[in-house]
Write an enzyme that holds these catalytic residues in place. Structure first.
Site, short mmCIF file in Angstrom:
data_model
loop_
_atom_site.label_atom_id
_atom_site.label_comp_id
_atom_site.label_asym_id
_atom_site.label_seq_id
_atom_site.Cartn_x
_atom_site.Cartn_y
_atom_site.Cartn_z
N TYR A 233 46.97 -26.19 24.18
CA TYR A 233 45.87 -26.76 23.39
C TYR A 233 44.88 -25.66 22.99
O TYR A 233 44.54 -25.50 21.82
CB TYR A 233 45.14 -27.84 24.19
CG TYR A 233 43.78 -28.18 23.61
CD1 TYR A 233 43.67 -28.86 22.41
CD2 TYR A 233 42.61 -27.80 24.27
CE1 TYR A 233 42.42 -29.14 21.87
CE2 TYR A 233 41.37 -28.07 23.74
CZ TYR A 233 41.28 -28.75 22.53
OH TYR A 233 40.05 -29.01 22.00
N LYS B 26 43.76 -23.77 19.09
CA LYS B 26 42.42 -23.52 18.57
C LYS B 26 42.22 -22.03 18.28
O LYS B 26 41.62 -21.64 17.27
CB LYS B 26 41.35 -24.01 19.56
CG LYS B 26 41.34 -25.52 19.79
CD LYS B 26 41.01 -26.28 18.53
CE LYS B 26 40.84 -27.77 18.81
NZ LYS B 26 40.59 -28.56 17.58
N SER C 202 36.74 -25.13 20.14
CA SER C 202 36.54 -25.49 21.54
C SER C 202 36.18 -24.28 22.36
O SER C 202 36.62 -23.15 22.07
CB SER C 202 37.84 -26.10 22.09
OG SER C 202 37.82 -26.19 23.50
#
Length: 335
Positions: A150, A154, A126
C-alpha cells in the site's frame, strides 16, 4: 468558481467529508466512485448536511473511455483524487490488486486529465511514504521509503507525479500526506463505515463501545513511548477535509508547482490514550487485551505541520475528545 471539481472516491470516508466542505466553499462537485467500499446513500447524507447534492457517476478510474467522456461532458477545473485501496494488511495479501487499482488507475486518470487539459490535482497520499521515521516530528523532506505494498503504491505515484510535473510544466499538484484520519461529521450523518473487520483503531474501538465486538487488541505495550503503546498523529476528518479545500485554493491562487505537505495535528496520542478518550465520549467501559507487536508496526509517528500552516494557511483545530465525541455520535446512529 463555476467549474466543477471532480472528486474520485467521493462517497468514501474522507471523500464524503471533503464534498461537504467543497460545497460549503462554493464549489460544484461531481463524484466518481465505483462503490467498492462505500454506498450511494452517502450522497443523501451529503445533501442533508450541505443543502446541495453532488453530481454522481458510478464508475472506475481505470475506465479510460468513461474518464474521457466525463472531461468532455463536464467543465472540470480540478480533480481531488481519493479513489484507491487503502488497507495495509490486505495490500500484503493482494499486491497486484493494489498496484492495478492505485497505480494503474491513477496513471489512467492522469492521462485523461492530460488529454483534457486539466492540470490541477489534489492527491490523497499518506504518511506511510516516510517508512519507519528517523526523526520526530516528521518533516516533508524526511527520506521516503515503503514498508508494505500500500505504502509503495503511494510512493510510486508521488514519484510519477514528480516526473510528470518536471516533464510538462503547468501542472499544479498537491501531494497531501495524511497521518491518521478519525472522527466523523458532527451531525453524525456521515462517518467511517468499514466493511468487515475494521483495519484502523478508532472504528474498532467504536464497535467495542457499541457492543459489536468484545474487546480491543492492543498490539504491543513495550514500545519506547510514555505508556508503552504505539503513538500516532490522529487528525479529525473535518480538519482533513478543510485541508483539501485549502490545498485546492492554494493551487488555484499560485503558480504551477508540485507541493508535498503533511496533514496532521503535530502531536501524538497513544493507543491507550485513544481508548480512554473514547470511553469518556461513549460513557462505556472499553475492555482491551495486550497482544504481541505486529510485524512492521512502528513505535511513534507524528507530523511536522509547519509547511501546511505556512503554505496553505491551514492548521488542525479539533482535539482528541472532539474526534471521539463525533465518532461515537456516528457509531451510535449505526447501532
Amino acid at each position: 468558481m463555476t467549474r466543477k471539481i471532480l472528486v474520485t472516491g467521493g462517497t468514501g470516508f474522507i471523500g464524503s467529508h471533503t464534498c461537504v466542505e467543497l460545497i460549503a466553499g462554493g464549489y460544484q462537485v461531481l463524484v466518481l466512485d465505483n462503490l467498492s467500499n462505500s454506498r450511494e446513500t452517502v450522497l443523501d447524507a451529503i445533501e442533508q448536511i450541505s443543502g446541495a447534492r453532488p453530481g454522481f457517476i458510478r464508475g472506475d478510474i481505470r475506465d479510460r473511455a468513461l474518464l474521457d467522456s466525463i472531461f468532455k461532458q463536464h467543465d472540470i477545473g480540478a480533480v481531488i483524487h481519493f479513489a484507491g485501496l487503502k488497507a495495509v494488511g490486505e495490500s500484503v495479501a493482494r499486491p497486484l490488486d493494489y498496484h492495478d487499482n492505485n497505480v494503474a488507475g491513477t496513471v489512467t486518470l492522469l492521462q485523461a486529465m492530460q488529454q483534457a487539459g486539466v492540470r490541477s490535482l489534489v492527491f490523497s497520499s499518506s504518511a506511510t511514504v516516510y517508512g519507519d521515521p528517523q526523526q520526530l516530528p516528521i518533516p516533508e523532506d524526511h527520506p521516503l521509503s515503503a514498508t508494505n505494498p500500500y505504502g509503495h503504491t503511494k510512493l510510486v505515484l508521488e514519484e510519477i507525479m514528480g516526473q510528470l510535473s518536471r516533464s510538462e510544466p503547468g501542472w499544479r499538484i498537491a501531494l497531501l500526506r495524511y497521518f491518521n484520519p478519525v472522527g466523523a461529521h458532527p451531525s453524525g450523518l456521515i462517518g467511517e463505515a468499514p466493511q468487515g473487520v475494521p483495519n484502523n483503531l478508532m472504528p474498532y474501538v467504536a464497535q467495542v463501545a457499541s457492543g459489536q465486538r468484545e474487546r480491543v487488541q492492543v498490539f504491543g505495550q513495550d514500545y519506547d513511548t510514555p505508556d508503552g503503546t504505539g503513538v500516532r498523529d490522529y487528525i479529525h476528518v473535518m480538519d482533513l477535509a478543510q485541508g483539501h479545500v485549502a490545498a485546492l485554493r492554494y493551487l488555484q491562487d499560485n503558480e504551477p508547482e508540485l507541493l508535498a505537505v503533511n496533514l496532521g495535528t503535530g502531536r501524538g496520542y497513544s493507543v491507550l490514550e485513544m481508548i480512554q478518550a473514547f470511553a469518556r465520549s461513549s460513557g462505556r467501559d472499553i475492555p482491551y487485551t495486550i497482544a504481541p507487536r505486529r510485524p512492521g508496526d512502528i513505535a511513534a509517528c507524528w507530523a511536522d505541520t509547519r509547511l501546511a500552516r505556512e503554505k496553505l494557511g491551514w492548521t488542525a483545530v479539533r482535539d482528541i475528545q472532539e474526534m471521539c465525541d463525533d465518532a461515537w455520535r456516528w457509531q451510535a446512529r449505526q447501532s
